[in-house]
Write an enzyme that holds these catalytic residues in place. Structure first.
Site, PDB file in Angstrom:
ATOM      1  N   LYS A   1       5.959   0.799 -16.249  1.00  0.00           N
ATOM      2  CA  LYS A   1       6.484   1.189 -14.930  1.00  0.00           C
ATOM      3  C   LYS A   1       7.784   1.978 -15.082  1.00  0.00           C
ATOM      4  CE  LYS A   1       4.105  -2.638 -12.721  1.00  0.00           C
ATOM      5  NZ  LYS A   1       4.065  -3.935 -12.062  1.00  0.00           N
TER       6      LYS A   1
ATOM      7  N   GLN B   1       8.065  -8.701 -11.014  1.00  0.00           N
ATOM      8  CA  GLN B   1       6.818  -8.817 -11.770  1.00  0.00           C
ATOM      9  C   GLN B   1       6.293 -10.250 -11.720  1.00  0.00           C
ATOM     10  OE1 GLN B   1       5.215  -6.215 -12.993  1.00  0.00           O
ATOM     11  NE2 GLN B   1       3.567  -7.321 -13.992  1.00  0.00           N
TER      12      GLN B   1
ATOM     13  N   ASP C   1       5.179  -2.961  -3.890  1.00  0.00           N
ATOM     14  CA  ASP C   1       3.955  -3.635  -4.352  1.00  0.00           C
ATOM     15  C   ASP C   1       2.981  -3.868  -3.190  1.00  0.00           C
ATOM     16  OD1 ASP C   1       3.698  -4.197  -7.090  1.00  0.00           O
ATOM     17  OD2 ASP C   1       5.118  -5.869  -6.995  1.00  0.00           O
TER      18      ASP C   1
HETATM   19  N1  GUN Z   1       1.412  -8.771 -12.044  1.00  0.00           N
HETATM   20  C1  GUN Z   1       0.192  -8.215 -12.243  1.00  0.00           C
HETATM   21  N2  GUN Z   1       0.041  -7.129 -11.470  1.00  0.00           N
HETATM   22  C2  GUN Z   1       1.179  -6.989 -10.760  1.00  0.00           C
HETATM   23  C3  GUN Z   1       1.618  -6.034  -9.798  1.00  0.00           C
HETATM   24  O1  GUN Z   1       0.908  -5.097  -9.412  1.00  0.00           O
HETATM   25  N3  GUN Z   1       2.876  -6.246  -9.316  1.00  0.00           N
HETATM   26  C4  GUN Z   1       3.661  -7.276  -9.692  1.00  0.00           C
HETATM   27  N4  GUN Z   1       4.865  -7.393  -9.140  1.00  0.00           N
HETATM   28  N5  GUN Z   1       3.271  -8.175 -10.583  1.00  0.00           N
HETATM   29  C5  GUN Z   1       2.036  -8.020 -11.112  1.00  0.00           C
END
Ligand code: GUN
Length: 291
Positions: free
Chosen positions: A52, A96, A119
């Site tokens: 990211k 996350q 998200d």
């Molecule tokens: N853990 C697995 N996929 C995601 C996601 O798209 N966003 C976040 N914040 N955590 C995750």
């Protein structure tokens, strides 16, 4: 059979985003800024967050990584969320998941300002999406819909079966696929579904999002179906440098010959999930969703 090249489509979208960022900068406007909060040292989470941050650099965004050890308290984390909510330089941020068991993920998600919830996990964004208002849509469902659009795959009146009802993928995707612009007839299958094989076989568009490697076999797929594989289970491998590889939810070699279109793993949905976060961050920076 057409292999859906998520890597290529994501690269195109990244170029489109980078061009918009360049324009913003040339007009002297603010550079979009994404922050990511990472708790602990889970291998998968470390990798995803590193991607990211790297993606932000690639399109010209500012990024900030905020790290905590596993023993961070819920109060400390909520205080950081509040700080990020109030920081005018941060356009959007993510925490996350998964979080350690002593922290309520729901409490953390609900503490995020919906205007910065790139998200799309906050109940306000989920609710807005369900009733068709502008909203941040979670990354994987948005990426899947974008792939279908960019490959001109007909969805109107088609039977779409989604295997998996997670809050992140299956359930929001079911809402998007039934919306007026897409017009599919959607069935969400899960662990209690009866006659799953038969149901999958009725699908014009089959989405596998259960997290069980190679769950969808050849006998579960109709001739000419579109198959979208969301699975990304990390399995040990002695064929890769990292020592692991990704396995999809679809037994590719059996299923692919029957399909009109299919996404591979890796290189299908995964890159689209990554670019969707960049898309949402640009929306957050522009204030387009909430005006
Ligand atoms: N853990 C697995 N996929 C995601 C996601 O798209 N966003 C976040 N914040 N955590 C995750």
């Amino acid at each position: 059979m057409i292999l859906i090249d998520g890597k290529k489509v994501a690269a195109e979208m990244k170029e489109e985003i980078a061009a918009k960022v360049k324009e913003l900068k040339e007009r002297g406007e603010k550079t979009p800024h994404l922050a990511a909060v990472l708790v602990g040292h889970d291998g998968g989470s470390e990798t995803y967050v590193a991607y990211k941050i790297k993606d932000c650099e690639a399109v010209g965004y500012k990024s900030s990584l905020i790290r905590y050890e596993d023993d961070v308290t819920e109060e400390e984390l909520l205080a950081k969320v509040q700080e990020l909510n109030e920081d005018d330089d941060i356009d959007g941020f993510i925490v996350q998941l998964p979080l350690p068991a002593h922290i309520s993920e729901q409490k953390v998600i609900e503490a995020i300002d919906p205007k910065k919830d790139v998200d799309g996990f906050h109940p306000e964004n989920v609710g807005r999406m369900v009733i068709g208002l502008p909203s941040f849509v979670s990354a994987t469902p948005f990426g899947i819909v974008e792939l279908l659009k960019r490959y001109n795959i007909e969805t109107s009146g088609k039977n779409c079966v989604i295997v998996g009802r997670s809050n992140i993928v299956g359930r929001p995707l079911s809402v998007l696929m039934s919306q007026k612009a897409i017009n599919a007839t959607v069935t969400v299958a899960h662990s209690r579904t009866k006659n799953l094989e038969e149901l999958c076989k009725s699908a014009d568009i089959l989405v596998a999002a259960i997290g069980v490697p190679e769950f969808v076999k050849g006998n579960m797929v109709k001739e000419g179906a579109v198959v979208i594989d969301v699975g990304t289970t990390r399995v040990k491998s002695d064929q890769t440098k990292s020592g692991w590889k990704l396995k999809g939810d679809v037994l590719f070699d059996e299923v692919a010959p029957k399909c009109s279109f299919i996404t591979p793993v890796p290189g299908g949905v995964g890159p689209m999930t990554r670019v969707s976060l960049l898309h949402n961050t640009l929306l957050a920076a522009s204030g387009e969703i909430y005006g």
